[in-house]
Scaffold this motif. Structure first.
Motif, short mmCIF file in Angstrom:
data_model
loop_
_atom_site.label_atom_id
_atom_site.label_comp_id
_atom_site.label_asym_id
_atom_site.label_seq_id
_atom_site.Cartn_x
_atom_site.Cartn_y
_atom_site.Cartn_z
N GLU A 78 0.88 -1.29 0.10
CA GLU A 78 0.09 -0.12 -0.16
C GLU A 78 0.77 1.27 0.06
OE1 GLU A 78 -2.40 -0.52 3.53
OE2 GLU A 78 -3.80 -1.86 2.52
N ARG A 79 1.97 1.19 0.68
CA ARG A 79 3.00 2.39 0.66
C ARG A 79 3.88 2.71 -0.47
NH1 ARG A 79 5.73 2.21 6.79
NH2 ARG A 79 6.24 4.65 6.12
N ILE A 80 3.93 1.36 -1.16
CA ILE A 80 4.85 1.61 -2.71
C ILE A 80 3.59 2.36 -3.51
CG2 ILE A 80 5.63 0.30 -4.44
CD1 ILE A 80 6.71 -1.71 -2.24
N ALA A 81 2.47 1.84 -3.33
CA ALA A 81 1.33 2.37 -4.36
C ALA A 81 1.23 3.61 -4.25
CB ALA A 81 0.09 1.48 -4.29
N ARG A 82 1.52 4.12 -3.11
CA ARG A 82 1.35 5.76 -3.20
C ARG A 82 2.38 6.62 -4.24
NH1 ARG A 82 2.48 6.59 3.55
NH2 ARG A 82 0.63 5.02 4.14
N TYR A 83 3.23 6.03 -4.65
CA TYR A 83 4.37 6.76 -5.23
C TYR A 83 4.50 5.91 -6.59
CZ TYR A 83 5.09 8.20 -0.68
OH TYR A 83 5.12 8.93 0.61
N PHE A 84 4.25 4.80 -6.51
CA PHE A 84 4.31 3.81 -8.06
C PHE A 84 2.98 3.40 -8.38
CE2 PHE A 84 8.46 3.86 -5.81
CZ PHE A 84 9.32 4.26 -6.77
N THR A 85 3.04 3.27 -9.81
CA THR A 85 1.80 2.45 -10.55
C THR A 85 2.46 0.86 -10.38
OG1 THR A 85 1.07 4.36 -11.94
CG2 THR A 85 0.46 2.04 -12.32
N ILE A 86 1.56 0.25 -9.73
CA ILE A 86 2.22 -1.29 -9.52
C ILE A 86 1.73 -2.13 -10.86
CG2 ILE A 86 1.85 -3.27 -8.11
CD1 ILE A 86 1.76 -1.50 -5.82
N LYS A 87 2.84 -2.64 -11.63
CA LYS A 87 2.56 -3.36 -12.69
C LYS A 87 2.45 -4.68 -12.31
CE LYS A 87 2.89 0.22 -15.39
NZ LYS A 87 1.88 0.62 -16.27
N GLU A 88 2.93 -5.08 -11.37
CA GLU A 88 3.04 -6.46 -10.90
C GLU A 88 3.30 -6.78 -9.32
OE1 GLU A 88 5.63 -10.88 -11.34
OE2 GLU A 88 6.03 -9.21 -12.55
N SER A 89 2.40 -7.52 -8.81
CA SER A 89 2.87 -7.90 -7.25
C SER A 89 2.42 -9.44 -7.15
CB SER A 89 1.74 -6.95 -6.26
OG SER A 89 1.92 -7.31 -5.07
N ALA A 90 3.23 -10.18 -6.84
CA ALA A 90 3.12 -11.40 -6.69
C ALA A 90 4.25 -12.32 -5.92
CB ALA A 90 2.68 -12.17 -7.98
N GLY A 91 3.82 -13.45 -5.34
CA GLY A 91 4.89 -14.14 -4.74
C GLY A 91 5.92 -14.80 -5.69
N LEU A 92 6.92 -14.96 -5.31
CA LEU A 92 8.02 -15.40 -6.29
C LEU A 92 7.99 -16.77 -6.30
CD1 LEU A 92 9.15 -12.50 -5.78
CD2 LEU A 92 11.50 -13.56 -5.60
N ILE B 30 7.36 -7.16 -6.54
CA ILE B 30 6.75 -5.69 -6.94
C ILE B 30 7.29 -5.10 -7.99
CG2 ILE B 30 5.39 -3.76 -6.37
CD1 ILE B 30 6.36 -5.67 -3.39
N VAL B 31 6.63 -4.84 -9.20
CA VAL B 31 7.25 -3.94 -10.13
C VAL B 31 6.66 -2.85 -10.36
CG1 VAL B 31 8.07 -4.02 -12.62
CG2 VAL B 31 8.03 -6.05 -11.33
N GLY B 32 7.21 -1.57 -10.27
CA GLY B 32 6.27 -0.24 -10.30
C GLY B 32 7.13 0.71 -11.18
N THR B 33 6.12 1.65 -11.78
CA THR B 33 6.75 2.72 -12.30
C THR B 33 6.24 4.07 -11.77
OG1 THR B 33 4.93 2.66 -14.07
CG2 THR B 33 6.92 1.47 -14.43
N ALA B 34 7.04 4.95 -11.55
CA ALA B 34 6.56 6.25 -10.87
C ALA B 34 5.39 6.73 -11.35
CB ALA B 34 7.78 7.33 -10.83
N SER B 35 4.45 7.13 -10.33
CA SER B 35 3.34 7.72 -10.81
C SER B 35 3.70 9.25 -11.57
CB SER B 35 2.46 7.79 -9.60
OG SER B 35 2.10 6.72 -8.93
N PRO B 36 2.72 9.83 -12.17
CA PRO B 36 3.18 10.81 -12.77
C PRO B 36 3.41 12.09 -11.98
CG PRO B 36 1.59 9.77 -14.33
CD PRO B 36 1.82 9.06 -12.93
N LEU B 37 2.47 12.13 -10.92
CA LEU B 37 2.49 13.52 -9.89
C LEU B 37 3.54 13.31 -9.10
CD1 LEU B 37 1.06 15.61 -8.64
CD2 LEU B 37 -0.04 13.94 -7.17
N THR B 38 4.18 12.10 -8.68
CA THR B 38 5.34 11.99 -7.79
C THR B 38 6.45 12.19 -8.56
OG1 THR B 38 4.15 10.25 -6.46
CG2 THR B 38 6.59 10.43 -6.51
N ALA B 39 6.64 11.59 -9.76
CA ALA B 39 7.65 12.00 -10.51
C ALA B 39 8.00 13.30 -10.99
CB ALA B 39 7.68 11.08 -12.11
#
Length: 255
Positions: free
Chosen positions: A216-230, A244-253
């Motif tokens: 949830e905290r990561i999702a404040r700053y990144f658009t989460i593309k993937e989140s799953a067990g390894l 978790i794979v994320g890309t920076a949210s436009p507002l944050t970036a």
């Protein structure tokens, strides 16, 4: 060129095994094969995701780099590191790691104990933060996430441990029955963790860590593309680790 990277990475890896001034690598990577498999899994996951994104060469920033062994895993897999900036808080290892990577001018290892240590003047293609967020002071987590979102123009790869449910029980039983290395919870905390009531466990390092809250905290700053067990993608508590794979949210970036 790929062969050169492979040979160089194998030499680096051998040097780490022979000269490492602590037992971390011996405990996790050079001993029990099952434990090595579990801890290496995050590196193979990272490489697989980079390949899926067709990333074969990159400028990399890593938070919590420890001995920067990530470089060796990338290069032995044919992924070239143009430039690498690793941040590490452990004073016991920092000087040694800096000396080991000193012959490579494109690699820099820097001490960091707070987000204010991060250099904002450079940008990177890829960000990495594996098995680190659970060790940060809670008041520093959002700062590091926000700064990663600002300096990385491509994907950021996180791995975090699962410290609740069936996996927590398995870990704790392993610590007790097999004498495995790890912090042992009280039976009361173990029960709360087994029920995923992590808020009832005093928070320290892995103890009381909740992967759900961290995502949830990561999702404040990144658009989460993937989140799953390894290991078992659709059942989180049957995994040792979540990727978790994320890309920076436009507002944050842009902030």
């Amino acid at each position: 060129m790929d062969r050169i990277y492979f040979v160089k990475s194998r030499i680096d890896e051998i040097n780490f095994v022979l000269l490492m001034p602590d037992t971390y690598n011996d405990r996790l990577f050079n001993g029990n094969r099952a434990r090595r498999f579990l801890h290496e899994r995050r590196f193979w996951w990272l490489i697989d995701r980079l390949r899926r994104l067709n990333i074969h060469r990159a400028d990399v920033i890593e938070i919590g780099c420890y001995d920067a062994k990530t470089i060796s895993y990338l290069e032995r897999s044919g992924i070239a590191v143009n430039r690498y900036l690793g941040y590490e808080a452990d004073d016991d290892i920092l000087g040694w790691v800096q000396a080991q990577w000193a012959p490579r001018p494109e690699v820099a290892i820097v001490k960091s104990r707070s987000p204010f240590d991060i250099d904002l003047s450079a940008t990177f293609d890829v960000g990495i933060c594996m098995e680190t967020l659970e060790h940060l002071l809670d008041q520093n987590v959002d700062g590091y996430l926000q700064l990663l979102a600002r300096v990385v123009r491509g994907p950021v790869f996180f791995t975090i441990p699962v410290e609740r449910g069936a996996m927590l029980v398995a870990k704790q039983l392993g610590y007790r029955a097999l004498g495995m290395y790890g912090d042992r919870l009280s039976w009361r905390d173990l029960l709360n963790g087994a029920l995923s009531q992590t808020d009832k466990i005093p928070r320290h390092e892995h103890a009381g860590f909740d992967d759900r809250r961290m995502i949830e905290r990561i999702a404040r700053y990144f658009t989460i593309k993937e989140s799953a067990g390894l290991f078992v993608p659709y059942f989180t508590t049957l995994n040792f680790t979540v990727g978790i794979v994320g890309t920076a949210s436009p507002l944050t970036a842009g902030s």
